[in-house]
Design a protein around this motif. Structure first.
Motif, mmCIF file in Angstrom:
data_model
loop_
_atom_site.group_PDB
_atom_site.id
_atom_site.type_symbol
_atom_site.label_atom_id
_atom_site.label_comp_id
_atom_site.label_asym_id
_atom_site.label_seq_id
_atom_site.Cartn_x
_atom_site.Cartn_y
_atom_site.Cartn_z
ATOM 1 N N GLU A 167 43.080 46.046 27.972
ATOM 2 C CA GLU A 167 44.398 44.957 27.283
ATOM 3 C C GLU A 167 46.115 45.127 26.486
ATOM 4 N N GLN A 168 46.240 46.497 27.821
ATOM 5 C CA GLN A 168 47.395 46.926 27.173
ATOM 6 C C GLN A 168 47.879 47.719 29.094
ATOM 7 N N MET A 169 49.327 47.281 29.341
ATOM 8 C CA MET A 169 49.398 47.855 30.539
ATOM 9 C C MET A 169 51.039 47.811 30.374
ATOM 10 N N THR A 170 51.736 49.100 30.126
ATOM 11 C CA THR A 170 53.144 48.991 30.400
ATOM 12 C C THR A 170 53.669 49.039 31.733
ATOM 13 N N LEU A 171 54.845 49.087 31.884
ATOM 14 C CA LEU A 171 56.011 48.945 33.184
ATOM 15 C C LEU A 171 55.408 49.711 34.075
ATOM 16 N N THR A 172 55.308 51.227 33.033
ATOM 17 C CA THR A 172 55.648 52.101 34.130
ATOM 18 C C THR A 172 53.768 52.382 34.727
ATOM 19 N N GLU A 173 53.503 51.695 34.483
ATOM 20 C CA GLU A 173 51.493 52.194 35.183
ATOM 21 C C GLU A 173 52.111 50.776 36.050
ATOM 22 N N LYS A 214 62.240 51.550 25.004
ATOM 23 C CA LYS A 214 62.599 50.753 23.867
ATOM 24 C C LYS A 214 62.726 48.923 23.831
ATOM 25 N N SER A 215 62.317 48.486 25.119
ATOM 26 C CA SER A 215 63.016 47.231 25.536
ATOM 27 C C SER A 215 61.458 46.406 25.018
ATOM 28 N N PRO A 216 61.720 45.342 24.794
ATOM 29 C CA PRO A 216 60.132 44.531 24.492
ATOM 30 C C PRO A 216 59.121 43.836 26.051
ATOM 31 N N TYR A 217 60.082 44.416 26.992
ATOM 32 C CA TYR A 217 59.419 43.919 28.703
ATOM 33 C C TYR A 217 58.567 45.021 28.890
ATOM 34 N N TYR A 218 58.623 46.884 27.822
ATOM 35 C CA TYR A 218 58.314 48.119 28.544
ATOM 36 C C TYR A 218 56.600 47.843 28.392
ATOM 37 N N TYR A 219 56.015 47.240 27.239
ATOM 38 C CA TYR A 219 54.575 46.643 27.392
ATOM 39 C C TYR A 219 54.438 44.699 27.985
ATOM 40 N N LEU A 220 53.841 44.827 29.028
ATOM 41 C CA LEU A 220 54.015 43.734 29.560
ATOM 42 C C LEU A 220 52.395 43.111 28.496
ATOM 43 N N HIS A 221 53.012 41.652 29.259
ATOM 44 C CA HIS A 221 52.280 40.622 28.280
ATOM 45 C C HIS A 221 50.950 39.890 29.656
ATOM 46 N N PRO A 222 49.852 39.246 29.361
ATOM 47 C CA PRO A 222 49.144 38.450 30.168
ATOM 48 C C PRO A 222 50.037 37.909 31.617
ATOM 49 N N ASN A 223 50.303 38.174 32.132
ATOM 50 C CA ASN A 223 50.598 36.517 33.609
ATOM 51 C C ASN A 223 52.248 37.618 33.920
ATOM 52 N N ASP A 224 52.160 38.788 32.844
ATOM 53 C CA ASP A 224 53.908 38.619 33.684
ATOM 54 C C ASP A 224 54.342 39.097 35.389
ATOM 55 N N VAL A 225 55.281 38.998 35.649
ATOM 56 C CA VAL A 225 55.456 39.332 36.999
ATOM 57 C C VAL A 225 56.035 39.607 37.173
#
Length: 261
Positions: A167-173, A214-225
């Motif tokens: 239930e959690q993934m970051t952009l770097t991951e 600190k970006s709101p896009y660092y922690y990804l949401h479901p179905n992010d591309v």
């Protein structure tokens, strides 16, 4: 003959190489005033909430295993890994679960419709557990998302779609799973495409700078591309390849003629 081989090799190197600075490919750069040992508070950690059309795994246990099994019709199918494929296709049994309807409800045996809209998985667990006390002795419930996936496209080593089991993934991951950005990808302008409340957002992140955390896009949401666009080096690589291809072919042909003689 060795001299001609080195000549051909030199032509290839000159044709394919492009000038890429270290600053363009270094992640998490800090300002010149920074010192080592900086500690930052994590403040924007993302916790997903249940939305319509989510697919949930709901596993029920109690002091009576036989009675509990009545509430687990998908248990056998859910044990199959979501990434397992048959002839390149994901089996239907690998993605079954409780579907959240358009009103935010899940339908459980005996318990009927339960409103879980907007709840976290932990909140849904507590609610469903309370509802099942009417049917089971000391029930315990585990809820997790089955449809939390992200896609990584563009200048990465292995573009793909990845399931998120915790239930959690970051952009770097996500970029790590995709084999990292290639030497030709733009690290300063990574795009995250996100659909929220009927709207599509296009966020940009500079992987070279440390403030990406600190970006709101660092922690990804479901179905992010995630899309990594090619840089000028990639375009120059392609242009130079097609420009010098006739020269390379000519040089190799000349080498072949000399070898035959």
């Amino acid at each position: 003959m060795k001299n001609w081989n080195w000549l051909a090799f030199g032509l290839l190197v000159i044709g394919f190489s492009s000038c890429i600075s270290q600053k363009q490919i270094t992640y998490f750069q800090s300002p010149a005033t920074d010192s080592t040992g900086i500690i930052e508070q994590i403040t924007n950690r993302y916790i997903p909430t249940i939305q319509p059309n989510d697919l949930l795994s709901i596993n029920v246990n109690s002091l009576n295993p036989e009675a509990s099994s009545f509430f687990n019709p998908y248990a056998a199918a859910e044990r199959m890994p979501s990434f397992q494929t048959v002839n390149g296709q994901v089996p239907v049994t690998a993605v079954v679960g409780y579907l959240v309807d358009t009103q935010g409800n899940v339908q459980l045996p005996l318990a009927g419709k339960i409103k879980v809209l907007g709840l976290t998985s932990a909140g849904a667990q507590e609610l469903i557990q309370e509802k099942l006390k009417n049917f089971l002795k000391e029930p315990t419930v585990a809820v997790r998302f089955l449809n939390f996936k992200v896609s990584v496209l563009g200048e990465v080593t292995r573009p793909s779609m990845f399931s998120v089991p915790n239930e959690q993934m970051t952009l770097t991951e996500a970029l790590s799973l995709a084999g990292d950005i290639t030497i030709y990808g733009r690290r300063d302008n990574v795009m995250v495409i996100r659909e929220t409340n009927g709207k599509r957002e296009f966020g940009r992140i500079n992987m070279n700078q440390r403030d990406l955390f600190k970006s709101p896009y660092y922690y990804l949401h479901p179905n992010d591309v995630i899309y990594v666009e090619p840089g000028k080096a990639r375009l120059a690589y392609a242009d130079r390849f097609y420009t010098i291809l006739p020269s390379i072919i000519g040089a190799l042909s000349l080498i072949a003629v000399i070898i035959r003689r």
